[in-house]
Design an enzyme around this catalytic site. Structure first.
Site, mmCIF file in Angstrom:
data_model
loop_
_atom_site.group_PDB
_atom_site.id
_atom_site.type_symbol
_atom_site.label_atom_id
_atom_site.label_comp_id
_atom_site.label_asym_id
_atom_site.label_seq_id
_atom_site.Cartn_x
_atom_site.Cartn_y
_atom_site.Cartn_z
ATOM 1 N N HIS A 62 -1.039 18.018 4.730
ATOM 2 C CA HIS A 62 -2.266 18.390 5.420
ATOM 3 C C HIS A 62 -2.093 19.773 6.042
ATOM 4 O O HIS A 62 -1.113 20.030 6.744
ATOM 5 C CB HIS A 62 -2.579 17.394 6.538
ATOM 6 C CG HIS A 62 -3.064 16.067 6.057
ATOM 7 N ND1 HIS A 62 -3.312 15.787 4.732
ATOM 8 C CD2 HIS A 62 -3.371 14.921 6.744
ATOM 9 C CE1 HIS A 62 -3.734 14.530 4.628
ATOM 10 N NE2 HIS A 62 -3.784 14.000 5.835
ATOM 11 N N GLN A 104 -7.063 18.233 3.878
ATOM 12 C CA GLN A 104 -6.217 17.057 3.840
ATOM 13 C C GLN A 104 -5.988 16.515 2.432
ATOM 14 O O GLN A 104 -6.914 16.394 1.627
ATOM 15 C CB GLN A 104 -6.823 15.975 4.746
ATOM 16 C CG GLN A 104 -6.949 16.465 6.183
ATOM 17 C CD GLN A 104 -7.453 15.413 7.154
ATOM 18 O OE1 GLN A 104 -7.994 15.750 8.197
ATOM 19 N NE2 GLN A 104 -7.260 14.136 6.851
ATOM 20 N N CYS A 151 -2.720 11.145 11.002
ATOM 21 C CA CYS A 151 -1.841 12.028 10.239
ATOM 22 C C CYS A 151 -2.221 13.503 10.364
ATOM 23 O O CYS A 151 -1.350 14.376 10.403
ATOM 24 C CB CYS A 151 -1.822 11.624 8.769
ATOM 25 S SG CYS A 151 -3.458 11.506 8.007
ATOM 26 N N SER A 210 -0.601 -10.935 -2.814
ATOM 27 C CA SER A 210 0.754 -10.550 -3.214
ATOM 28 C C SER A 210 1.799 -11.586 -2.839
ATOM 29 O O SER A 210 2.946 -11.507 -3.294
ATOM 30 C CB SER A 210 1.127 -9.204 -2.578
ATOM 31 O OG SER A 210 0.238 -8.189 -2.981
ATOM 32 N N ARG A 238 -11.373 17.016 2.438
ATOM 33 C CA ARG A 238 -10.406 16.471 1.490
ATOM 34 C C ARG A 238 -10.254 17.473 0.347
ATOM 35 O O ARG A 238 -11.248 17.909 -0.248
ATOM 36 C CB ARG A 238 -10.889 15.130 0.940
ATOM 37 C CG ARG A 238 -9.858 14.410 0.082
ATOM 38 C CD ARG A 238 -8.740 13.827 0.935
ATOM 39 N NE ARG A 238 -9.198 12.684 1.712
ATOM 40 C CZ ARG A 238 -8.483 12.116 2.676
ATOM 41 N NH1 ARG A 238 -7.290 12.598 2.989
ATOM 42 N NH2 ARG A 238 -8.960 11.086 3.351
ATOM 43 N N ASN A 247 1.759 14.631 5.321
ATOM 44 C CA ASN A 247 0.924 13.591 5.909
ATOM 45 C C ASN A 247 1.460 12.175 5.776
ATOM 46 O O ASN A 247 1.203 11.331 6.640
ATOM 47 C CB ASN A 247 -0.490 13.650 5.324
ATOM 48 C CG ASN A 247 -0.505 13.514 3.817
ATOM 49 O OD1 ASN A 247 0.043 14.362 3.114
ATOM 50 N ND2 ASN A 247 -1.128 12.476 3.308
ATOM 51 N N VAL A 293 1.293 3.683 2.270
ATOM 52 C CA VAL A 293 2.108 3.883 3.473
ATOM 53 C C VAL A 293 3.186 2.814 3.552
ATOM 54 O O VAL A 293 4.326 3.093 3.923
ATOM 55 C CB VAL A 293 1.237 3.899 4.735
ATOM 56 C CG1 VAL A 293 2.103 4.007 5.995
ATOM 57 C CG2 VAL A 293 0.251 5.069 4.697
ATOM 58 N N GLY A 306 0.818 -1.204 0.000
ATOM 59 C CA GLY A 306 0.000 0.000 0.000
ATOM 60 C C GLY A 306 0.852 1.253 0.000
ATOM 61 O O GLY A 306 2.086 1.194 0.074
#
Length: 364
Positions: A252, A185, A158, A40, A245, A339, A15, A13
């Site tokens: 952010h 954000q 975050c 995966s 958003r 963020n 992050v 992902g």
């Protein structure tokens, strides 16, 4: 020094990818294992993220050929290869809580980017410059889990990084009564970019599920105290939040309004001095990912700007500006943080550095 062997759970992902990039050439940590879901598993990391790599640079060489393990089926093999792991999985909250406790009970410490354990009373939710002392609750958590070295520590949401770092030293010195926060954000906070979320181009969405509750409640835990092996939340300041958003890739921003405790309203110059002089445990220990100057105030009223300041000190510093008196609150200002660096993977790496420096990890 001999490096700690580190894993990343949820490695594919956004992050997780950020963790992979931050571990490249890290002076203390060496990436040795990666894990994800069964989709995966069995592929090299390069194969697993082919067509999905969202970071600016190339996949780090040390990660490309690592075989992705199935975190459910290959858990024993995974924990055998690491001294601790980062976790950034995309699962239901109950499933994340169970997985992280399962890993910890395998005597593998978990440093989590996930929100699942943020309100577990004996799990520390730490920003090293704000509440480093909360890691002491780990000893109580180990007793509950029945572990010798396994535990869970988490970083905060975050969006908090854009305003709580600025409020914290003011709360310590003068006392804060209330705060109103509006956050703007970036789309990477949802794990997306403009290619995968074209609807965000030229658009603002005034709702992010669960974000306002986190923004209002998580600071209370960070400002809480340890009582009988659990973190008891603080009760002040009262925080109300609105989260939007906005069409920005990373960064952010927060518009913050604050009222001080009765009779303790500082001057603008006093506030700026507190921000300029503030150092936390991360700076005292000179942790590798810690910014030299944690809080940076800009006098130009057009700053901070997302494009210009989000990467300040490797994306780990906080940018502030537009401090002025308000007609209803005492003061208002604008804050900015990166963020996915300070707010996500970078913050978790900094927390891991604090835990390592304070003796909470050992090498197998």
């Amino acid at each position: 020094m001999e490096k700690y062997k580190v894993g990343v759970v949820g490695c594919t992902g956004m992050v997780g990818q950020r963790f992979i990039t931050l571990l490249e050439n890290h002076p203390w940590f060496q990436l040795t294992a990666v894990a994800a879901s069964g989709r995966s598993a069995g592929k090299t990391y390069a194969q697993a993220v082919e067509g999905r790599w969202k970071m600016a640079g190339e996949i780090p060489a040390e990660a490309k050929e690592l075989m992705v393990l199935d975190i459910e089926k290959d858990l024993d093999a995974f924990v055998a290869q690491v001294d601790f792991t980062f976790c950034a999985v995309n699962m239901k909250k109950d499933e994340i809580k169970a997985l992280e406790e399962k890993i910890a009970k395998k005597e593998c410490p978990v440093v989590s980017n996930n929100s699942a354990h943020r309100f577990t009373p004996d799990v520390p939710m730490v920003v090293p410059e704000i509440n480093p002392g909360h890691i002491k609750v780990i000893e109580s958590q180990k007793q509950r889990l029945g572990t010798e070295r396994g535990f869970i520590a988490v970083k905060s949401n975050c969006s908090l990084q854009s305003y709580v770092p600025a409020l914290h030293p003011l709360r310590e010195k003068f006392g804060l009564k209330s705060a109103l926060v509006c956050t703007y954000q970036a789309i990477s906070g949802a794990g997306k970019n403009f290619q995968t979320w074209p609807e965000m181009v030229d658009n603002v969405i005034p709702y992010i599920g669960g974000e306002e509750e986190k923004s209002e409640q998580e600071p209370m835990k960070m400002w809480g105290e340890i009582v009988d092996g659990k973190i008891v939340n603080a009760t002040e300041p009262a925080i109300t939040a609105q989260c939007l958003r906005v069409p920005v890739s990373d960064g952010h921003m927060a518009a913050v309004f604050m009222t001080f405790a009765d009779g303790k309203k500082p001057t603008i110059d006093e506030i700026k001095t507190v921000w300029a002089e503030y150092k936390g445990r991360a700076q005292e220990l000179e942790l590798p990912s810690a910014p030299k100057q944690f809080l940076n105030y800009f006098e130009d009223p057009s700053y901070p700007q997302t494009k210009l300041q989000r990467n300040l000190e490797g994306g780990m510093a906080i940018s502030l500006g537009r401090l002025r008196e308000d007609s209803q609150y005492d003061y208002k200002f604008v804050g900015l943080s990166h963020n996915t660096l300070r707010g996500a993977a970078g913050g978790a790496v900094l927390l891991a550095e604090l835990l390592a420096a304070e003796g909470y990890f050992d090498r197998k």
